[in-house]
Design a protein around this motif. Structure first.
Motif, PDB file in Angstrom:
ATOM      1  N   UNK A   1       0.866  -1.158  -0.145  1.00 22.46           N
ATOM      2  CA  UNK A   1      -0.343   0.132   0.074  1.00 22.46           C
ATOM      3  C   UNK A   1       0.629   1.762  -0.439  1.00 22.46           C
ATOM      4  N   UNK A   2       2.251   1.394   0.902  1.00 24.64           N
ATOM      5  CA  UNK A   2       2.605   2.581   0.895  1.00 24.64           C
ATOM      6  C   UNK A   2       3.621   2.665  -0.325  1.00 24.64           C
ATOM      7  N   UNK A   3       3.634   1.638  -0.833  1.00 23.61           N
ATOM      8  CA  UNK A   3       4.474   1.611  -2.552  1.00 23.61           C
ATOM      9  C   UNK A   3       3.413   2.206  -3.383  1.00 23.61           C
ATOM     10  N   UNK A   4       1.728   1.638  -3.271  1.00 22.22           N
ATOM     11  CA  UNK A   4       1.157   1.966  -4.285  1.00 22.22           C
ATOM     12  C   UNK A   4       1.235   4.019  -4.219  1.00 22.22           C
ATOM     13  N   UNK A   5       0.995   4.275  -3.248  1.00 19.09           N
ATOM     14  CA  UNK A   5       1.100   5.831  -2.803  1.00 19.09           C
ATOM     15  C   UNK A   5       2.257   5.990  -3.154  1.00 19.09           C
ATOM     16  N   UNK A   6       3.059   5.507  -2.920  1.00 18.74           N
ATOM     17  CA  UNK A   6       4.543   6.556  -3.726  1.00 18.74           C
ATOM     18  C   UNK A   6       4.861   6.498  -4.913  1.00 18.74           C
ATOM     19  N   UNK A   7       3.672   5.361  -5.856  1.00 15.33           N
ATOM     20  CA  UNK A   7       3.744   5.392  -7.671  1.00 15.33           C
ATOM     21  C   UNK A   7       2.669   6.545  -7.501  1.00 15.33           C
ATOM     22  N   UNK A   8       1.886   6.363  -7.418  1.00 16.44           N
ATOM     23  CA  UNK A   8       0.772   7.552  -7.481  1.00 16.44           C
ATOM     24  C   UNK A   8       1.794   9.043  -7.183  1.00 16.44           C
ATOM     25  N   UNK A   9       2.005   9.510  -6.131  1.00 15.56           N
ATOM     26  CA  UNK A   9       2.389  10.178  -6.764  1.00 15.56           C
ATOM     27  C   UNK A   9       3.676  11.162  -7.454  1.00 15.56           C
ATOM     28  N   UNK A  10       4.074   9.234  -7.671  1.00 10.76           N
ATOM     29  CA  UNK A  10       5.300  10.038  -9.060  1.00 10.76           C
ATOM     30  C   UNK A  10       5.290  10.071 -10.013  1.00 10.76           C
ATOM     31  N   UNK A  11       3.521   9.265 -10.397  1.00 12.50           N
ATOM     32  CA  UNK A  11       2.726   9.883 -12.142  1.00 12.50           C
ATOM     33  C   UNK A  11       1.909  10.562 -11.839  1.00 12.50           C
ATOM     34  N   UNK A  12       1.435  11.762 -10.467  1.00 13.45           N
ATOM     35  CA  UNK A  12       1.342  12.354 -10.622  1.00 13.45           C
ATOM     36  C   UNK A  12       1.887  13.511 -10.986  1.00 13.45           C
ATOM     37  N   UNK A  13       3.564  13.629 -10.486  1.00 15.57           N
ATOM     38  CA  UNK A  13       4.416  15.158 -10.464  1.00 15.57           C
ATOM     39  C   UNK A  13       4.126  14.993 -12.070  1.00 15.57           C
TER      40      UNK A  13
ATOM     41  N   UNK B   1       4.514  18.903 -18.295  1.00 22.90           N
ATOM     42  CA  UNK B   1       4.238  19.801 -18.826  1.00 22.90           C
ATOM     43  C   UNK B   1       3.306  21.198 -18.579  1.00 22.90           C
ATOM     44  N   UNK B   2       2.589  21.870 -17.385  1.00 25.52           N
ATOM     45  CA  UNK B   2       1.814  22.702 -17.405  1.00 25.52           C
ATOM     46  C   UNK B   2       3.230  23.756 -17.174  1.00 25.52           C
ATOM     47  N   UNK B   3       3.890  22.843 -15.597  1.00 23.12           N
ATOM     48  CA  UNK B   3       5.360  23.558 -15.052  1.00 23.12           C
ATOM     49  C   UNK B   3       6.232  24.409 -16.231  1.00 23.12           C
ATOM     50  N   UNK B   4       6.150  23.654 -17.274  1.00 20.82           N
ATOM     51  CA  UNK B   4       7.113  23.843 -18.638  1.00 20.82           C
ATOM     52  C   UNK B   4       6.497  24.966 -18.739  1.00 20.82           C
ATOM     53  N   UNK B   5       5.543  24.880 -19.355  1.00 15.27           N
ATOM     54  CA  UNK B   5       4.606  25.870 -20.658  1.00 15.27           C
ATOM     55  C   UNK B   5       4.077  27.585 -19.773  1.00 15.27           C
ATOM     56  N   UNK B   6       3.184  27.287 -18.198  1.00 13.83           N
ATOM     57  CA  UNK B   6       3.086  28.299 -17.427  1.00 13.83           C
ATOM     58  C   UNK B   6       4.161  29.584 -18.291  1.00 13.83           C
ATOM     59  N   UNK B   7       3.261  30.386 -18.014  1.00 17.42           N
ATOM     60  CA  UNK B   7       4.082  32.188 -18.140  1.00 17.42           C
ATOM     61  C   UNK B   7       3.098  33.092 -18.086  1.00 17.42           C
ATOM     62  N   UNK B   8       3.391  34.514 -17.614  1.00 14.07           N
ATOM     63  CA  UNK B   8       2.913  35.359 -17.324  1.00 14.07           C
ATOM     64  C   UNK B   8       2.664  35.755 -19.145  1.00 14.07           C
ATOM     65  N   UNK B   9       0.982  36.476 -19.531  1.00 11.96           N
ATOM     66  CA  UNK B   9       0.764  36.953 -20.187  1.00 11.96           C
ATOM     67  C   UNK B   9       0.366  38.258 -19.956  1.00 11.96           C
TER      68      UNK B   9
END
Length: 384
Positions: A137-149, A154-162
């Motif tokens: 279960x702990x391993x599954x939770x860590x994998x979930x966090x890794x996938x979410x990160x 992409x949004x972290x790369x493309x986000x900008x001030x317009x």
């Protein structure tokens, strides 16, 4: 731009000081911050300080609480002013961090709810098989966090001030994951559609399949149980269904909170006449979706307080300084194999106490039971 078009834009534009959301949104976000920090923070304290609360379902609930707490602490104080000030004042770094954390929190929440539904399905369909252990279960939770990160990159790369110009030729700066100089309208459509599928529609379909299968299994089990064993099996199923209902409550709240958000973005980016059709109704949907997506980060502790007597006592103890009262449950021996958020806390201490009492009685050569009504019937007691 001709004079008529400019006149229409001037008619549609309402200064921020004249908009009700300018005053409502900050107050609502202040409430979200207070409730979210207290609720999710208390959940983390409960899991850290009470070892008996660290069972399989609660491990996923801890992951949910940490994701919500991350969002509340890093995003809510900064994004609460989006509908208060016309320009984003925090700079490009916080713009990127805000977009990343929002995607991480959403991903962890929806993927964890899917994993919780799968865990409940396995617990009900295969109650005697330990298909999932705590390390897994702990391993599954860590994998979930890794996938979410990874999905948030992409949004972290493309986000900008317009920067845009108002009718009075004033500059308005806002944070967006779709800057015009890097993305096209097709990319925006694909981005919005992909998020709706990954963070909303596909998990909803998977969770629905799990709960439909659980309902069929419970119905079939009720018809197949022999009369002699029905009492124990019904009690066992009630405990499992109790946790399943708790998970279903979390799922319901998540999808209700994010429904207006996805409806607005899908309508806005897939409607070729969005600028002409954008009116007060869709403006309200936009603000409601924005607020409810953040409200989701504080509702899980409130839901736990309402549906779980055990969590309610812990919340009362830490938040309101009320004394903790031990819950007494009358459980059959078969309940030893059913690990839930509600009975696992007191199972081990009670078994330990009863085993010590049994040993003392045997050493004295006396087998008796005092105040049997005050001791839950557990698997250890049946040999007395």
């Amino acid at each position: 731009m001709d004079d008529e078009t400019q006149h229409e834009i001037d008619d549609k534009y309402t200064p921020y000081v004249e908009r009700p959301e300018t005053y409502v949104v900050p107050v609502l976000f202040f409430m979200i911050f207070v409730v979210g920090v207290l609720g999710n923070g208390t959940l983390v304290v409960i899991f850290v300080r009470h070892r008996t609360m660290r069972n399989i379902p609660n491990t996923y609930i801890l992951s949910l609480a940490m994701a919500d707490l991350l969002l509340i602490l890093t995003c809510v104080p900064f994004t609460s002013i989006i509908y208060t000030f016309e320009s984003w004042p925090w700079g490009i770094t916080l713009c990127k961090i805000s977009e990343i954390v929002k995607d991480v929190s959403t991903g962890v929440s929806v993927f964890t709810l899917t994993a919780l539904s799968a865990e409940r399905y396995c617990a009900i369909v295969n109650p005697l098989r330990r298909l999932q252990t705590k390390p897994l279960t702990v391993f599954s939770a860590l994998i979930i966090w890794l996938i979410a990160i990874l999905l948030s990159i992409p949004d972290g790369i493309f986000s900008e001030l317009q920067e845009n110009k108002t009718a009075e030729n004033e500059s308005i700066v806002f944070c967006t994951p779709f800057p015009d100089n890097r993305t096209t309208s097709e990319y925006r459509k694909y981005n919005v559609a992909t998020k709706a599928l990954i963070y909303y529609l596909i998990p909803l379909w998977i969770i629905a399949m799990f709960y439909i299968s659980m309902a069929k299994r419970l119905q079939a089990s009720a018809n197949e149980i022999p009369g002699e064993l029905q009492g124990q099996s019904v009690s066992q199923m009630k405990a499992r269904k109790h946790v399943a209902r708790m998970v279903l409550c979390f799922v319901f709240l998540f999808f209700i909170c994010f429904l207006p958000y996805h409806v607005f973005f899908i309508w806005y980016f897939f409607n070729p006449n969005m600028e002409e059709d954008y009116d007060s109704f869709w403006h309200c949907v936009k603000i409601i979706g924005f607020c409810m997506s953040f409200i989701n980060s504080c509702v899980n502790p409130v839901a736990l307080y309402c549906v779980s007597g055990l969590f309610r006592q812990y919340f009362n103890m830490y938040l309101f300084c009320k004394p903790f009262r031990r819950l007494r449950r009358t459980l059959p021996s078969s309940m030893e194999n059913c690990e839930t958020s509600f009975n696992s806390t007191f199972r081990k201490p009670l078994q330990h106490t009863i085993t010590e009492t049994q040993s003392i009685h045997r050493n004295m050569g006396i087998l008796f039971r005092q105040n049997t009504q005050d001791i839950p019937v557990m698997g250890v007691v049946k040999n007395l």
